[in-house]
Design a protein around this motif. Structure first.
Motif, PDB file in Angstrom:
ATOM      1  N   TYR A   1       0.844  -1.196   0.000  1.00 15.55           N
ATOM      2  CA  TYR A   1       0.000   0.000   0.000  1.00 15.55           C
ATOM      3  C   TYR A   1       0.877   1.242   0.000  1.00 15.55           C
ATOM      4  O   TYR A   1       2.060   1.176   0.336  1.00 15.55           O
ATOM      5  N   ALA A   2       0.284   2.362  -0.376  1.00 13.78           N
ATOM      6  CA  ALA A   2       0.959   3.656  -0.320  1.00 13.78           C
ATOM      7  C   ALA A   2       0.083   4.630   0.455  1.00 13.78           C
ATOM      8  O   ALA A   2      -1.120   4.740   0.180  1.00 13.78           O
ATOM      9  N   TRP A   3       0.690   5.312   1.409  1.00  6.34           N
ATOM     10  CA  TRP A   3       0.022   6.403   2.121  1.00  6.34           C
ATOM     11  C   TRP A   3       0.485   7.690   1.468  1.00  6.34           C
ATOM     12  O   TRP A   3       1.677   7.925   1.319  1.00  6.34           O
ATOM     13  N   PHE A   4      -0.452   8.520   1.036  1.00  4.68           N
ATOM     14  CA  PHE A   4      -0.079   9.794   0.430  1.00  4.68           C
ATOM     15  C   PHE A   4      -0.719  10.941   1.190  1.00  4.68           C
ATOM     16  O   PHE A   4      -1.716  10.773   1.902  1.00  4.68           O
ATOM     17  N   CYS A   5      -0.125  12.109   1.061  1.00  4.92           N
ATOM     18  CA  CYS A   5      -0.722  13.329   1.602  1.00  4.92           C
ATOM     19  C   CYS A   5      -1.250  14.150   0.433  1.00  4.92           C
ATOM     20  O   CYS A   5      -0.818  14.000  -0.711  1.00  4.92           O
ATOM     21  N   ALA A   6      -2.209  15.015   0.722  1.00  6.51           N
ATOM     22  CA  ALA A   6      -2.809  15.875  -0.298  1.00  6.51           C
ATOM     23  C   ALA A   6      -2.841  17.307   0.239  1.00  6.51           C
ATOM     24  O   ALA A   6      -2.390  17.581   1.346  1.00  6.51           O
ATOM     25  N   GLY A   7      -3.379  18.214  -0.574  1.00  3.49           N
ATOM     26  CA  GLY A   7      -3.534  19.589  -0.127  1.00  3.49           C
ATOM     27  C   GLY A   7      -2.217  20.289   0.137  1.00  3.49           C
ATOM     28  O   GLY A   7      -1.215  20.063  -0.550  1.00  3.49           O
ATOM     29  N   SER A   8      -2.198  21.156   1.148  1.00 11.14           N
ATOM     30  CA  SER A   8      -1.018  21.975   1.422  1.00 11.14           C
ATOM     31  C   SER A   8       0.192  21.139   1.802  1.00 11.14           C
ATOM     32  O   SER A   8       1.328  21.517   1.514  1.00 11.14           O
ATOM     33  N   GLN A   9      -0.022  19.985   2.445  1.00 12.90           N
ATOM     34  CA  GLN A   9       1.120  19.138   2.791  1.00 12.90           C
ATOM     35  C   GLN A   9       1.767  18.581   1.525  1.00 12.90           C
ATOM     36  O   GLN A   9       2.996  18.540   1.422  1.00 12.90           O
ATOM     37  N   ALA A  10       0.965  18.176   0.567  1.00  8.97           N
ATOM     38  CA  ALA A  10       1.514  17.673  -0.701  1.00  8.97           C
ATOM     39  C   ALA A  10       2.277  18.768  -1.430  1.00  8.97           C
ATOM     40  O   ALA A  10       3.264  18.496  -2.116  1.00  8.97           O
ATOM     41  N   ARG A  11       1.840  20.010  -1.269  1.00 11.31           N
ATOM     42  CA  ARG A  11       2.491  21.130  -1.965  1.00 11.31           C
ATOM     43  C   ARG A  11       3.673  21.707  -1.185  1.00 11.31           C
ATOM     44  O   ARG A  11       4.252  22.706  -1.597  1.00 11.31           O
ATOM     45  N   PHE A  12       4.016  21.112  -0.038  1.00 13.22           N
ATOM     46  CA  PHE A  12       5.069  21.669   0.827  1.00 13.22           C
ATOM     47  C   PHE A  12       4.728  23.106   1.220  1.00 13.22           C
ATOM     48  O   PHE A  12       5.595  23.976   1.248  1.00 13.22           O
ATOM     49  N   GLU A  13       3.444  23.342   1.547  1.00 12.60           N
ATOM     50  CA  GLU A  13       2.994  24.700   1.842  1.00 12.60           C
ATOM     51  C   GLU A  13       2.190  24.766   3.132  1.00 12.60           C
ATOM     52  O   GLU A  13       1.233  25.526   3.256  1.00 12.60           O
ATOM     53  N   MET A  14       2.604  23.988   4.134  1.00 13.74           N
ATOM     54  CA  MET A  14       1.866  23.956   5.390  1.00 13.74           C
ATOM     55  C   MET A  14       2.218  25.161   6.267  1.00 13.74           C
ATOM     56  O   MET A  14       3.236  25.818   6.091  1.00 13.74           O
ATOM     57  N   HIS A  15       1.337  25.414   7.223  1.00 15.46           N
ATOM     58  CA  HIS A  15       1.559  26.456   8.226  1.00 15.46           C
ATOM     59  C   HIS A  15       1.014  25.936   9.540  1.00 15.46           C
ATOM     60  O   HIS A  15       0.573  24.777   9.638  1.00 15.46           O
ATOM     61  N   LEU A  16       1.034  26.757  10.562  1.00 17.74           N
ATOM     62  CA  LEU A  16       0.651  26.282  11.893  1.00 17.74           C
ATOM     63  C   LEU A  16      -0.794  25.798  11.956  1.00 17.74           C
ATOM     64  O   LEU A  16      -1.110  24.912  12.741  1.00 17.74           O
ATOM     65  N   GLY A  17      -1.662  26.360  11.147  1.00 18.28           N
ATOM     66  CA  GLY A  17      -3.069  25.990  11.226  1.00 18.28           C
ATOM     67  C   GLY A  17      -3.511  24.932  10.242  1.00 18.28           C
ATOM     68  O   GLY A  17      -4.711  24.643  10.140  1.00 18.28           O
ATOM     69  N   SER A  18      -2.582  24.330   9.506  1.00 19.79           N
ATOM     70  CA  SER A  18      -2.953  23.356   8.464  1.00 19.79           C
ATOM     71  C   SER A  18      -3.560  22.095   9.074  1.00 19.79           C
ATOM     72  O   SER A  18      -3.094  21.590  10.096  1.00 19.79           O
TER      73      SER A  18
END
Length: 619
Positions: free
Chosen positions: A344-361
């Motif tokens: 299996y593969a676990w993937f992230c999406a959204g801001s985490q996938a884009r390397f664009e997270m912040h404190l409220g993500s």
């Protein structure tokens, strides 16, 4: 001008960006040149008093500009500037201007402002005709120890790498490493990288066991080693080394080894908070221990800001910390439930996938199974997903309000089902399909069997290639939100005429650049997820030009800097993280540069609508 007015004008200019950059004597000279004009409410300022005349500053009151078609261009109030865009024009003014209150204006004559620009680089950059140049000079380079981890791998890797063949005797390999003063060697089978051997391997696998050193090095090498790209951030490479407990990381580009990174000692001796926190995450043996590390995330965020690190680098570092938490929790989950019964593969999406997270993500994630699970296997993955998603929530990464998580049965399915989802999303343009595909166009492998994520991303790219109506629909959907016209006193001046109390900087600015970059990247056939990388790929493929890339990148950078400053201020006062910024909390510097960023976004939204024939697609 009466001499009694001069001290008042000098003091006022000291509060106006960019004239606060001037020395006291320079502000005195500037103040002495100022012309003073007064407009009554509803009175217009004739165009011939604007075109080629100089720079205006609103001292008190308020004015509005309108386009030739009568639509509102912007409203301006105390300390706002106008007239520079008309400085080099002749003939008709590009807009009409009238007072919406009794208004006092200061005018700096054209030659005076031109002389200031000639003699002061800060003033010259501020009044550049290109918004991107003004934004580029709004930031400062990072300082201190934190900054070194924001460089690319290629800047610090060793280019002189011992290379040996699989059948080379261990004794000879050790001699080569000694002669080249290197702690590792790369092992090749023909031209293909087959493994890596380190000084630790020589100690633990040879000396400690009394192994015959005439044996081939293939007997002790680590096979199929992890690799990294030379353009990857150094911090990302170090995170890989910590996760997999490797001392040497080959650097590969286009299938060729170009160097090796040996950063273990750097990690072990580092007191840089972000790197230290990542290393600590991988050393924790329970969820409780991980939760105890959560308060340190805010300390890292504040340290990066204090080091004057740019927004993109802050996002990368915050994302790498989230990746470490996610991966370590997955490891703990496999310890708890046992090894996965199928790949299996676990993937992230959204801001985490884009390397664009912040404190409220929050968290966005999913699971791709290699094949259809039986009942027992399905139960395993359900339990694993529920555990991981809840553990992430406990570690400060909130559950997704839209339920885009692996704990949702819909987002925990075999690759074939995911590929059918893609087919449906592209073929049908219902609102939910648009939402789903927008989320999953931003996905990045995190843990497990990587080729499953690569296969899904390839399916996405293949489905949308040449699908002109799909691109038009994506663009039209993104254009439902526009950036503000500007910031007027304590209000956000919106295009729909609704003057709002706060700026939703995520919805009204950040997401708009993300949407544009996503469409441009798809049109370029790029599988990149990070917004700046998508813009880079689009420019390289001539979907946009390099000027467009620069302008959108600078706008994105500055918007996020303002966003992070707001979030840091909220956190320091114990508030709840959000993206809602009151215009009154912004400095004149921030207000002026946000207006530049808004204009850039609006310009490229209009260009995208025309390029992809998106007008009237969605109603």
């Amino acid at each position: 001008m009466e001499s009694s007015l001069l001290p008042n004008i000098v003091a006022f200019l000291g509060t106006v960006d960019p004239f606060d950059l001037l020395r006291e004597e320079e502000r005195h000279s500037l103040a002495a040149s100022v012309d003073i004009l007064y407009l009554k409410k509803s009175e217009a300022l004739p165009g011939d008093q604007i075109v080629g005349q100089g720079l205006y500053i609103v001292r008190t009151g308020a004015v509005e500009q309108r386009h030739p078609d009568g639509s509102l261009r912007t409203r301006l109030a105390d300390s706002d500037l106008f007239g520079f865009s008309q400085l080099y024009r002749s003939g008709e003014c590009g807009y009409s201007l009238s007072a919406i209150e009794n208004t006092l204006l200061y005018r700096i004559p054209k030659q005076v402002i031109l002389d200031l620009m000639d003699n002061n680089p800060g003033i010259r950059n501020h009044f550049s005709s290109q918004e991107s140049v003004r934004l580029a000079h709004s930031s400062v380079p990072p300082e201190g120890e934190e900054a070194q981890y924001l460089r690319n791998v290629k800047e610090v890797m060793n280019r002189r790498v011992p290379k040996v063949k699989c059948d080379t005797p261990i004794r000879e390999v050790a001699q080569v490493m000694t002669d080249m003063h290197r702690s590792s060697a790369l092992v090749f089978e023909g031209s293909v990288l087959a493994g890596v051997v380190t000084d630790r391997d020589l100690t633990t696998r040879v000396l400690a066991t009394g192994m015959d050193t005439s044996q081939p090095v293939s007997e002790i090498m680590t096979e199929r080693p992890r690799t990294v790209h030379p353009e990857a951030p150094l911090a990302q490479a170090i995170e890989i080394m910590m996760q997999h407990n490797v001392r040497s990381l080959p650097v590969m580009e286009d299938g060729e080894v170009v160097g090796v990174l040996t950063a273990t000692s750097l990690v072990e001796n580092s007191h840089v908070q972000a790197i230290y926190l990542i290393s600590q995450v991988y050393r924790q043996n329970s969820l409780k221990d991980l939760i105890n590390l959560v308060p340190r995330r805010q300390a890292v965020f504040e340290a990066l800001q204090a080091a004057r690190v740019d927004a993109r680098a802050i996002q990368q570092m915050v994302t790498l910390i989230a990746d470490a938490f996610n991966k370590r929790i997955l490891q703990l989950a496999e310890d708890k439930f046992g090894p996965a019964p199928i790949p299996y593969a676990w993937f992230c999406a959204g801001s985490q996938a884009r390397f664009e997270m912040h404190l409220g993500s929050d968290q966005d994630n999913g699971i791709i199974l290699q094949w259809e699970p039986d009942a027992q296997e399905a139960t395993y993955f359900k339990n694993l997903a529920n555990y991981v998603c809840q553990a992430l929530d406990d570690c400060g990464y909130p559950l997704c309000k839209g339920d885009v998580m692996a704990s949702n049965d819909r987002w925990r399915v075999p690759l074939a089902v995911w590929q059918n989802y893609v087919k449906q999303w592209v073929a049908e343009s219902e609102a939910q399909n648009l939402l789903d595909i927008t989320v999953f166009l931003d996905l990045r492998f995190l843990y497990g069997t990587e080729h499953l994520v690569a296969a899904l991303k390839q399916s996405l790219l293949a489905r949308v290639e040449g699908h002109h109506r799909f691109f038009a629909i994506m663009v039209a959907n993104s254009l439902r939100i526009s950036p503000p016209l500007g910031l007027f006193r304590k209000f956000v001046l919106t295009r729909d005429g609704d003057n709002r109390q706060v700026l939703n900087i995520k919805k009204q600015a950040v997401n708009l650049v993300v949407d544009l970059a996503r469409v441009y990247a798809l049109a370029a056939g790029s599988s990149a997820t990070e917004t700046t990388h998508r813009l880079r790929d689009a420019a390289n493929k001539k979907v946009i030009n390099q000027v467009h890339r620069q302008e959108l990148t600078e706008a994105f950078q500055f918007i996020n800097l303002v966003r992070f400053k707001h979030q840091s201020d909220v956190a320091s006062h114990g508030g709840v993280q959000d993206n809602l910024i009151a215009p009154s909390s912004l400095t004149p510097f921030e207000r002026n540069h946000l207006k530049d960023a808004f204009r850039i976004i609006a310009r490229y939204q209009e260009a995208a609508q025309q390029r992809f024939n998106a007008a009237g697609i969605l109603r």
